[in-house]
Write a protein that holds these residues in place. Structure first.
Motif, PDB file in Angstrom:
ATOM      1  N   PRO A  51       0.816  -1.237   0.000  1.00 40.03           N
ATOM      2  CA  PRO A  51       0.000   0.000   0.000  1.00 40.03           C
ATOM      3  C   PRO A  51       0.838   1.270   0.000  1.00 40.03           C
ATOM      4  CG  PRO A  51      -0.723  -1.543   1.708  1.00 40.03           C
ATOM      5  CD  PRO A  51       0.596  -2.032   1.218  1.00 40.03           C
ATOM      6  N   ALA A 102     -11.487  -1.079  -0.717  1.00 38.98           N
ATOM      7  CA  ALA A 102     -10.727  -2.204  -0.171  1.00 38.98           C
ATOM      8  C   ALA A 102     -10.101  -1.833   1.159  1.00 38.98           C
ATOM      9  CB  ALA A 102      -9.639  -2.636  -1.155  1.00 38.98           C
ATOM     10  N   THR A 155      -6.748  -2.693   3.063  1.00 46.15           N
ATOM     11  CA  THR A 155      -5.465  -3.221   2.627  1.00 46.15           C
ATOM     12  C   THR A 155      -4.385  -2.905   3.643  1.00 46.15           C
ATOM     13  OG1 THR A 155      -3.898  -3.257   0.756  1.00 46.15           O
ATOM     14  CG2 THR A 155      -4.861  -1.133   1.335  1.00 46.15           C
ATOM     15  N   ARG A 184      -2.034  -0.426   7.677  1.00 45.14           N
ATOM     16  CA  ARG A 184      -3.445  -0.785   7.461  1.00 45.14           C
ATOM     17  C   ARG A 184      -4.237   0.467   7.101  1.00 45.14           C
ATOM     18  NH1 ARG A 184      -6.865  -4.958   9.231  1.00 45.14           N
ATOM     19  NH2 ARG A 184      -4.992  -6.213   8.984  1.00 45.14           N
TER      20      ARG A 184
END
Length: 381
Positions: A160, A211, A213, A219
């Motif tokens: 991410p 989403a 992720t 997080r």
């Protein structure tokens, strides 16, 4: 305040256009997979030893160089065979059905970036696999699965932050009122978010998505700008609560554990089947560089057999999160309108054939999800 369900949001059966789109995407995907599998099977069962000797004459006897050469031929050959179908599915069909904003140049550049990032990473993973295979002893398949767990945990934190922004513009959500709504939904869940982010999907697609992720400190929840711009705050809350449900039920942990177990099982199967089978197919051993296509063939077949089970578990998780979103928001009308709108925006068939669902879908059909909301409303009265 919950938005009322507009009559236009009642979901009708899929239009002929939506059914054509779903059918053409499915046929293109199946054709691409079959073509890649046929190439892999031919390479593994017929031409692998000969290609290995041909490459050895050019790169020498260094088995690391030979391994990378075999992987390069395998990867490039498969990519060249399937690229036309991938282009048809990912570019032509998306534009034909007015779902894409992506230029041809942008599509090609995204593909190139995938090669530039995915290629070296795949080579590194391959070298790691064969290092354990060659030096890890009889239990190499178990040590590989343990190492894979470590890689998965590291990637869960890095993707991410480092990888995703290379493909999409990601910015923090700056809508204070909406942020307050969303953060309220995490109260009492022990979910600690690094942030809620706006994902710039509209540069490429008109489809909406969201989403949860990342792992640990990375997080985060990603909300597509297409979702933020087309959905009401109440609908966004429902979608967000669904993503929170994945954390509440620890789905990510279960999926990581299942992936590690299935990886160990697949590699054990490679060891069991190929230790004696590889020489029968003219390979010097199952862990010879030239036998890489054979290893990949066994893993592909194992993955194919596990696919329906994986999808069934994923659909169960999605149902749990749908039920959680309904309980958490107590907004069935917003839930219904959100999923009906998702079906229309994404041109999703709400009533796919059961076999299609069983084989390929990792989410329940939209009609089933709406019916669950209806049942929840009836039970709540």
């Amino acid at each position: 305040m919950t938005a009322a369900l507009e009559p236009s949001l009642d979901l009708e059966p899929a239009s002929p256009e939506v059914r054509r789109y779903a059918r053409q995407k499915r046929v293109a995907g199946i054709a691409s997979a079959l073509l890649a599998f046929a190439f892999l099977a031919t390479f593994a069962l017929a031409s692998g030893p000969d290609v290995g000797e041909w490459l050895r004459a050019r790169v020498g006897d260094n088995r690391w160089l030979l391994l990378l050469a075999v992987a390069f031929v395998l990867g490039v050959g498969s990519e060249l065979l399937t690229l036309p179908l991938d282009f048809y599915s990912g570019y032509v069909l998306e534009h034909r059905y007015d779902l894409s904003n992506q230029s041809l140049t942008a599509w090609a550049w995204r593909r190139v970036k995938g090669y530039l990032i995915g290629g070296p990473f795949a080579a590194l993973m391959l070298v790691g696999l064969y290092a354990v295979m060659w030096y890890g002893g009889a239990w190499w398949w178990l040590w590989t699965a343990v190492a894979f767990l470590g890689v998965t945990l590291v990637l869960g934190q890095l993707v991410p932050v480092l990888i995703l922004p290379l493909f999409y513009k990601v910015t923090r959500l700056d809508d204070a009122a909406l942020l307050q709504r969303l953060r309220h939904l995490t109260d009492g869940t022990d979910l600690t978010l690094e942030g809620v982010y706006r994902l710039n999907l509209s540069a490429d697609t008109k489809k909406a998505n969201a989403a949860l992720t990342g792992l640990g400190k990375s997080r985060r929840v990603l909300l597509g700008d297409t979702l933020l711009e087309q959905f009401t705050p109440e609908e966004i809350e429902v979608v967000f609560a669904h993503e929170v449900g994945h954390h509440v039920y620890r789905h990510l942990r279960w999926m990581v554990a299942a992936t590690v177990v299935s990886t160990a099982a697949g590699l054990w199967l490679v060891d069991f089947l190929l230790r004696h089978g590889a020489p029968w197919l003219r390979y010097t051993s199952f862990d010879a560089p030239a036998a890489l296509p054979l290893v990949m063939l066994v893993l592909s077949l194992f993955g194919l057999l596990l696919g329906p089970l994986h999808n069934a578990v994923s659909r169960l998780f999605e149902r749990q999160c749908d039920a959680y979103a309904l309980r958490r928001t107590r907004a069935p009308e917003a839930y219904r309108s959100a999923f009906a709108k998702l079906a229309r925006v994404n041109k999703a068939d709400p009533d796919p054939h059961w076999l299609t669902v069983w084989l390929w879908h990792d989410h329940p059909p939209i009609r089933e999800r709406l019916a669950m909301a209806e049942g929840w409303m009836e039970a709540s009265r």
